[in-house]
Design a protein around this motif. Structure first.
Motif, mmCIF file in Angstrom:
data_model
loop_
_atom_site.group_PDB
_atom_site.id
_atom_site.type_symbol
_atom_site.label_atom_id
_atom_site.label_comp_id
_atom_site.label_asym_id
_atom_site.label_seq_id
_atom_site.Cartn_x
_atom_site.Cartn_y
_atom_site.Cartn_z
ATOM 1 N N UNK A 242 22.086 13.786 24.162
ATOM 2 C CA UNK A 242 23.461 13.607 23.706
ATOM 3 C C UNK A 242 23.783 14.452 22.480
ATOM 4 N N UNK A 243 22.830 15.210 22.009
ATOM 5 C CA UNK A 243 23.096 16.065 20.854
ATOM 6 C C UNK A 243 23.779 17.356 21.262
ATOM 7 N N UNK A 244 24.297 18.072 20.314
ATOM 8 C CA UNK A 244 24.933 19.368 20.507
ATOM 9 C C UNK A 244 25.787 19.438 21.777
ATOM 10 N N UNK A 245 25.346 20.171 22.788
ATOM 11 C CA UNK A 245 26.162 20.387 23.979
ATOM 12 C C UNK A 245 26.229 19.154 24.880
ATOM 13 N N UNK A 246 25.332 18.210 24.691
ATOM 14 C CA UNK A 246 25.351 16.979 25.476
ATOM 15 C C UNK A 246 26.644 16.203 25.319
ATOM 16 N N UNK A 247 27.249 16.300 24.175
ATOM 17 C CA UNK A 247 28.537 15.634 23.945
ATOM 18 C C UNK A 247 29.597 16.188 24.886
ATOM 19 N N UNK A 248 29.550 17.497 25.113
ATOM 20 C CA UNK A 248 30.507 18.118 26.033
ATOM 21 C C UNK A 248 30.281 17.638 27.464
#
Length: 70
Positions: free
Chosen positions: A8-14
């Motif tokens: 869920x960090x960095x690009x995982x949010x997208x």
């Protein structure tokens, strides 16, 4: 369809936002080692029951596994 997103960090949010916008929120589960990151998912409307720090917890029920780590 049940989706397990790993990370869920960095690009995982997208990825999380995209799954929700595509209408998969009810079948979405997230495995993230850092429980502080869970607040992002909660802020987007996921319940705590859909979040885990244990990868294997939702593994067997997933139709799709989205790995977003790095």
């Amino acid at each position: 369809m049940k989706i397990l997103q790993i990370g869920l960090g960095n690009f995982g949010r997208n990825h999380l936002r995209a799954w929700i916008e595509l209408g998969y929120k009810s079948g979405l589960r997230v495995a993230e080692l850092n429980p502080l990151q869970h607040e992002v998912a909660i802020g987007l409307g996921l319940s705590r029951e859909c979040l885990t720090t244990e990868l294997i917890q939702f593994w067997n029920e997933a139709d799709v596994i989205d790995v977003v780590v790095g």
